[in-house]
Design a protein around this motif. Structure first.
Motif, PDB file in Angstrom:
ATOM      1  N   PRO A  58       0.788  -0.920   0.044  1.00 51.36           N
ATOM      2  CA  PRO A  58       0.570  -0.062  -0.244  1.00 51.36           C
ATOM      3  C   PRO A  58       0.610   1.224  -0.079  1.00 51.36           C
ATOM      4  CG  PRO A  58       0.364  -1.141   1.893  1.00 51.36           C
ATOM      5  CD  PRO A  58       1.049  -2.085   0.996  1.00 51.36           C
ATOM      6  N   GLU A  59       0.452   2.302  -0.485  1.00 52.53           N
ATOM      7  CA  GLU A  59       1.370   3.054  -0.299  1.00 52.53           C
ATOM      8  C   GLU A  59      -0.111   4.408  -0.743  1.00 52.53           C
ATOM      9  OE1 GLU A  59       3.962   3.538  -4.368  1.00 52.53           O
ATOM     10  OE2 GLU A  59       4.292   5.954  -3.348  1.00 52.53           O
ATOM     11  N   LEU A  60       0.510   4.960   0.333  1.00 51.15           N
ATOM     12  CA  LEU A  60      -0.793   6.753   0.381  1.00 51.15           C
ATOM     13  C   LEU A  60       0.025   7.690   0.542  1.00 51.15           C
ATOM     14  CD1 LEU A  60      -2.226   5.581   3.441  1.00 51.15           C
ATOM     15  CD2 LEU A  60      -2.901   5.020   1.935  1.00 51.15           C
ATOM     16  N   ASP A  61       0.123   8.638  -0.694  1.00 52.66           N
ATOM     17  CA  ASP A  61       0.492  10.548  -0.615  1.00 52.66           C
ATOM     18  C   ASP A  61      -0.122  11.099  -0.329  1.00 52.66           C
ATOM     19  OD1 ASP A  61       1.957  11.548  -1.451  1.00 52.66           O
ATOM     20  OD2 ASP A  61       1.758  11.564  -3.708  1.00 52.66           O
ATOM     21  N   ILE A  62      -0.686  11.147   0.975  1.00 48.31           N
ATOM     22  CA  ILE A  62      -1.463  12.181   1.577  1.00 48.31           C
ATOM     23  C   ILE A  62      -0.910  13.618   2.046  1.00 48.31           C
ATOM     24  CG2 ILE A  62      -3.621  12.366   3.182  1.00 48.31           C
ATOM     25  CD1 ILE A  62      -3.688   9.342   1.301  1.00 48.31           C
ATOM     26  N   ASN A  63      -1.610  14.714   1.356  1.00 47.79           N
ATOM     27  CA  ASN A  63      -0.884  16.239   1.480  1.00 47.79           C
ATOM     28  C   ASN A  63      -1.232  16.604   2.210  1.00 47.79           C
ATOM     29  OD1 ASN A  63       1.775  15.693  -0.158  1.00 47.79           O
ATOM     30  ND2 ASN A  63       0.403  14.662  -1.719  1.00 47.79           N
ATOM     31  N   ASN A  64      -2.708  16.491   2.928  1.00 47.32           N
ATOM     32  CA  ASN A  64      -3.220  17.225   4.047  1.00 47.32           C
ATOM     33  C   ASN A  64      -4.094  17.046   4.900  1.00 47.32           C
ATOM     34  OD1 ASN A  64      -6.710  17.510   3.316  1.00 47.32           O
ATOM     35  ND2 ASN A  64      -5.969  17.584   1.720  1.00 47.32           N
ATOM     36  N   ASP A  65      -3.761  17.612   6.266  1.00 44.37           N
ATOM     37  CA  ASP A  65      -5.128  16.868   6.957  1.00 44.37           C
ATOM     38  C   ASP A  65      -6.260  16.609   7.147  1.00 44.37           C
ATOM     39  OD1 ASP A  65      -2.097  17.032   8.232  1.00 44.37           O
ATOM     40  OD2 ASP A  65      -2.333  18.622   9.534  1.00 44.37           O
ATOM     41  N   ASP A  66      -6.761  17.232   6.668  1.00 43.50           N
ATOM     42  CA  ASP A  66      -8.123  16.998   6.157  1.00 43.50           C
ATOM     43  C   ASP A  66      -8.577  16.605   5.611  1.00 43.50           C
ATOM     44  OD1 ASP A  66     -10.890  18.297   7.149  1.00 43.50           O
ATOM     45  OD2 ASP A  66     -10.886  19.844   5.368  1.00 43.50           O
ATOM     46  N   VAL A  67      -8.299  14.130   5.833  1.00 45.48           N
ATOM     47  CA  VAL A  67      -8.824  13.351   5.115  1.00 45.48           C
ATOM     48  C   VAL A  67      -8.861  12.511   6.340  1.00 45.48           C
ATOM     49  CG1 VAL A  67      -7.548  14.196   2.630  1.00 45.48           C
ATOM     50  CG2 VAL A  67      -6.861  13.234   4.841  1.00 45.48           C
ATOM     51  N   ILE A  68      -9.446  11.455   5.769  1.00 44.62           N
ATOM     52  CA  ILE A  68      -9.831  10.383   6.455  1.00 44.62           C
ATOM     53  C   ILE A  68      -9.872   9.320   5.720  1.00 44.62           C
ATOM     54  CG2 ILE A  68     -11.896   8.466   6.894  1.00 44.62           C
ATOM     55  CD1 ILE A  68     -13.662  10.897   7.748  1.00 44.62           C
ATOM     56  N   CYS A  69      -8.913   8.764   5.622  1.00 46.32           N
ATOM     57  CA  CYS A  69      -7.824   7.547   5.150  1.00 46.32           C
ATOM     58  C   CYS A  69      -7.499   6.522   5.888  1.00 46.32           C
ATOM     59  CB  CYS A  69      -6.682   8.450   4.379  1.00 46.32           C
ATOM     60  SG  CYS A  69      -6.044   7.464   2.987  1.00 46.32           S
ATOM     61  N   THR A  70      -7.850   4.972   5.772  1.00 49.61           N
ATOM     62  CA  THR A  70      -7.311   4.214   6.006  1.00 49.61           C
ATOM     63  C   THR A  70      -6.941   2.550   5.277  1.00 49.61           C
ATOM     64  OG1 THR A  70      -9.652   3.085   6.226  1.00 49.61           O
ATOM     65  CG2 THR A  70      -9.800   4.198   8.126  1.00 49.61           C
ATOM     66  N   HIS A  71      -5.898   1.686   5.994  1.00 56.16           N
ATOM     67  CA  HIS A  71      -5.801   1.206   4.984  1.00 56.16           C
ATOM     68  C   HIS A  71      -5.282   0.127   5.276  1.00 56.16           C
ATOM     69  CE1 HIS A  71      -1.097   1.111   5.136  1.00 56.16           C
ATOM     70  NE2 HIS A  71      -1.249   1.690   6.040  1.00 56.16           N
ATOM     71  N   GLY A  72      -5.378  -1.514   5.159  1.00 51.86           N
ATOM     72  CA  GLY A  72      -5.182  -2.603   6.068  1.00 51.86           C
ATOM     73  C   GLY A  72      -5.134  -3.399   4.019  1.00 51.86           C
ATOM     74  N   CYS A  73      -4.827  -4.401   5.505  1.00 51.26           N
ATOM     75  CA  CYS A  73      -3.673  -6.487   4.292  1.00 51.26           C
ATOM     76  C   CYS A  73      -3.518  -6.684   5.359  1.00 51.26           C
ATOM     77  CB  CYS A  73      -2.427  -5.482   3.919  1.00 51.26           C
ATOM     78  SG  CYS A  73      -1.318  -6.596   3.503  1.00 51.26           S
ATOM     79  N   THR A  74      -4.114  -8.206   4.828  1.00 49.18           N
ATOM     80  CA  THR A  74      -4.000  -8.963   5.886  1.00 49.18           C
ATOM     81  C   THR A  74      -3.712 -10.513   4.363  1.00 49.18           C
ATOM     82  OG1 THR A  74      -6.090 -10.252   5.442  1.00 49.18           O
ATOM     83  CG2 THR A  74      -5.752  -9.064   7.425  1.00 49.18           C
ATOM     84  N   ILE A  75      -2.847 -11.055   5.301  1.00 50.38           N
ATOM     85  CA  ILE A  75      -2.402 -12.707   4.377  1.00 50.38           C
ATOM     86  C   ILE A  75      -2.015 -13.956   5.361  1.00 50.38           C
ATOM     87  CG2 ILE A  75      -0.163 -14.015   3.321  1.00 50.38           C
ATOM     88  CD1 ILE A  75       0.746 -10.542   2.279  1.00 50.38           C
ATOM     89  N   GLY A  76      -2.895 -15.003   5.486  1.00 48.99           N
ATOM     90  CA  GLY A  76      -2.111 -15.871   5.715  1.00 48.99           C
ATOM     91  C   GLY A  76      -3.455 -17.466   5.067  1.00 48.99           C
ATOM     92  N   ALA A  77      -3.716 -18.305   5.467  1.00 42.69           N
ATOM     93  CA  ALA A  77      -4.078 -19.228   5.739  1.00 42.69           C
ATOM     94  C   ALA A  77      -5.512 -19.029   6.382  1.00 42.69           C
ATOM     95  CB  ALA A  77      -3.561 -20.487   6.725  1.00 42.69           C
ATOM     96  N   LEU A  78      -6.401 -19.706   6.301  1.00 47.64           N
ATOM     97  CA  LEU A  78      -7.724 -20.541   6.443  1.00 47.64           C
ATOM     98  C   LEU A  78      -7.713 -20.166   7.636  1.00 47.64           C
ATOM     99  CD1 LEU A  78      -9.322 -22.753   4.178  1.00 47.64           C
ATOM    100  CD2 LEU A  78      -9.998 -19.554   4.100  1.00 47.64           C
ATOM    101  N   ASP A  79      -8.579 -19.126   8.882  1.00 49.96           N
ATOM    102  CA  ASP A  79      -8.758 -20.203   9.929  1.00 49.96           C
ATOM    103  C   ASP A  79      -8.676 -21.448  10.597  1.00 49.96           C
ATOM    104  OD1 ASP A  79      -9.748 -20.141  13.142  1.00 49.96           O
ATOM    105  OD2 ASP A  79      -9.852 -17.177  12.536  1.00 49.96           O
ATOM    106  N   GLU A  80      -7.542 -21.576  11.676  1.00 50.96           N
ATOM    107  CA  GLU A  80      -8.250 -22.815  12.026  1.00 50.96           C
ATOM    108  C   GLU A  80      -9.154 -23.607  12.664  1.00 50.96           C
ATOM    109  OE1 GLU A  80      -5.050 -25.207  14.326  1.00 50.96           O
ATOM    110  OE2 GLU A  80      -3.304 -24.820  12.604  1.00 50.96           O
ATOM    111  N   ASP A  81      -9.683 -22.624  13.341  1.00 53.17           N
ATOM    112  CA  ASP A  81     -10.610 -22.971  14.459  1.00 53.17           C
ATOM    113  C   ASP A  81     -12.137 -23.123  13.658  1.00 53.17           C
ATOM    114  OD1 ASP A  81      -9.389 -23.422  16.751  1.00 53.17           O
ATOM    115  OD2 ASP A  81      -9.397 -20.959  17.251  1.00 53.17           O
ATOM    116  N   HIS A  82     -12.524 -22.167  12.642  1.00 55.26           N
ATOM    117  CA  HIS A  82     -13.547 -22.093  11.599  1.00 55.26           C
ATOM    118  C   HIS A  82     -13.417 -23.571  10.760  1.00 55.26           C
ATOM    119  CE1 HIS A  82     -13.963 -17.969  11.129  1.00 55.26           C
ATOM    120  NE2 HIS A  82     -13.753 -18.755  12.494  1.00 55.26           N
ATOM    121  N   MET A  83     -12.108 -24.282  10.412  1.00 59.18           N
ATOM    122  CA  MET A  83     -11.669 -25.636   9.642  1.00 59.18           C
ATOM    123  C   MET A  83     -12.839 -26.652  10.167  1.00 59.18           C
ATOM    124  SD  MET A  83     -10.981 -25.234   6.584  1.00 59.18           S
ATOM    125  CE  MET A  83     -10.272 -26.972   5.937  1.00 59.18           C
TER     126      MET A  83
END
Ligand SMILES: Nc1ncnc2c1ncn2[C@@H]1O[C@H](COP(=O)(O)OP(=O)(O)OP(=O)(O)O)[C@@H](O)[C@H]1O
Ligand SMILES: [Mg+2]
Lengths: 198, 229
Positions: free
Chosen positions: A143-168
């Protein structure tokens, strides 16, 4: 979905409301310009067995809004996706959610959000989730954020993984085979994308 | 029906269950009680077939060795556990998860009503945003549609309000003779109300006492540490 477009070219100017599904496997570059007050909801997929390599450019004018969703099952293939969202006008909104499930496959997602200095009151969210179904799979996220002022709402998130073992375990304890449980959880993972907002 | 012989369970190289013997016949209800961390859930999960649990000994269900089967096969043979902490799985509805075993949608809706779950429950995502008690009710709801042979209830009562508990007790009593039961709980009055045929105390991975309902009274009076001394 109120409209399914067959995308024939790669430049789109959206000036009203549009909801459409797009097969990225057909394109190297896709350009979307969302005009003032227009609303776009774009679902991306990659059909077929070939690898795809696509860049999605989105420009948002004042008060424009755009939802970008993608779900990609990479079974023995590779999907490279780059998104480049530029908030050209104030009060523009963008929500990105790109999900990959890799089985002997690879994915790469690079997402960039740009908000210039004089463009204010924007909202931009970017979510990227990856599930690796085996150890032969891979996912890359940048992810790359190029935010040049404070008056914004910006979020980012990322996950990498296997399927949840408990769910399986839970599903298997109800009588589903490993393959069936995997299928259910992958389907659930795909289904969630339109509901979840960070 | 269920025969446990010298069951030992190792989790991450730690001995958790240290030799348990237990026989459960159809129509019997075995109450399993014991301090936190004594291994009740571990034993239950080992019977269900949690792969990460290194289990030795013998677990026979109607003469079939369960330890040779994986979790799916055991479920198909009739092992059912109500989880102490059931998961939430957003993206799949409550009914969809069940639809493999039960196409009785009408009955499903009736059961939802009987358990006093919300009317839209069937189409809600699996346990998503559900309260603790609703998740437990969802376990019972599945039990009513799966029709197993062995039923293990791991702290089903925790989180249920008095009305829900009453309904669940009724349901257990209605189905009591159909299955063999292992009921884990910390609440001796709940266990007493289920008229258990046997009561076992599990301490530090071993069954230290087995008896009738009397045993529950002793625990109430003396606590775990003094019972059986
Ligand atoms: N995955 C694990 N790794 C390490 N230790 C574990 C694991 N799972 C369980 N244990 C340990 O095994 C012991 C028994 O746990 P278990 O959940 O079976 O207890 P319990 O009798 O069900 O307790 P409670 O009444 O609190 O539910 C505990 O000490 C616990 O920390
Ligand atoms: Mg427990």
């Amino acid at each position: 979905m109120n409209k399914v477009l067959v995308m024939l070219e790669n430049n789109y100017i959206i000036d009203k409301s549009l909801e459409t599904k797009i097969n990225i496997a057909d394109f190297n570059t896709l350009n979307f310009k969302i005009k003032s007050n227009a609303k776009a909801c774009l679902f991306f997929e990659a059909k077929g067995n070939q690898d795809s390599n696509t860049k999605i450019n989105v420009e948002l004018d004042e008060n424009a809004s755009c939802e970008l969703y993608g779900f990609f099952k990479n079974t023995k293939k590779k999907t490279n996706l780059i998104t480049n969202v530029i908030h050209k006008g104030s009060k523009s909104k963008c929500n990105q959610d790109f999900r990959f499930v890799n089985k002997r496959g690879k994915s790469s997602f690079e997402g960039k959000i740009t908000v210039p200095k004089d463009v204010v009151k924007c909202e931009s969210h970017m979510l990227n989730k990856n599930i690796l179904l085996d150890t032969h799979s891979d996912a890359f996220a940048k992810p790359e954020l190029d935010i040049n002022n404070d008056d914004v709402i910006c979020t980012h998130g990322c996950t990498i993984g296997a399927l949840d073992e408990d769910h399986m375990f839970y599903l298997q304890s109800r009588g589903y085979t490993e393959d069936e449980a995997t299928e259910i959880l992958v389907e659930a993972f795909a289904h969630m994308r339109t509901q979840e907002h960070i | 029906m269920l025969e446990l012989k010298d069951i030992k369970v190792k989790i991450n190289e730690t001995n958790i269950i240290k030799g348990v013997n237990l026989n459960v016949k159809q129509g019997e209800l075995h109450a399993l009680i014991g301090p936190n961390g004594s291994g009740k859930s571990s034993l239950a999960n080992a019977i269900v077939g949690r792969e990460q649990y290194e289990t030795t000994g013998s677990v026979k269900l109607n003469d079939l060795e369960l330890l040779e089967l994986d979790v799916t096969e055991r479920a198909k043979e009739g092992v059912f556990m109500s989880f102490q902490s059931p998961p939430s799985i957003p993206g799949i509805t409550n009914y969809k998860l069940l639809s493999q075993f039960s196409k009785q949608y009408e009955k499903y809706l009736e059961d939802i009503e009987r358990l006093k779950l919300q009317s839209g429950w069937a189409q809600r995502d699996f346990n998503d945003g559900a309260s603790g008690g609703e998740k437990k009710k969802n376990e019972i709801l599945q039990l009513l549609h799966i029709n197993p042979k062995l039923v293990i209830l791991d702290e089903l009562d925790t989180g249920l309000d008095v009305d829900a508990l009453k309904i669940v007790k009724e349901l257990i009593n209605e189905h009591k003779n159909k299955f063999g039961w292992i009921v884990i709980s910390h609440n001796s009055s709940v266990l007493r109300s289920l008229n258990p045929t046997h009561v076992h105390i599990l301490k530090d991975g071993k069954i230290t006492n087995t008896g009738s309902v009397e045993l529950l009274n002793n625990i109430d009076e003396q606590g775990f540490s003094d019972v059986g001394k």
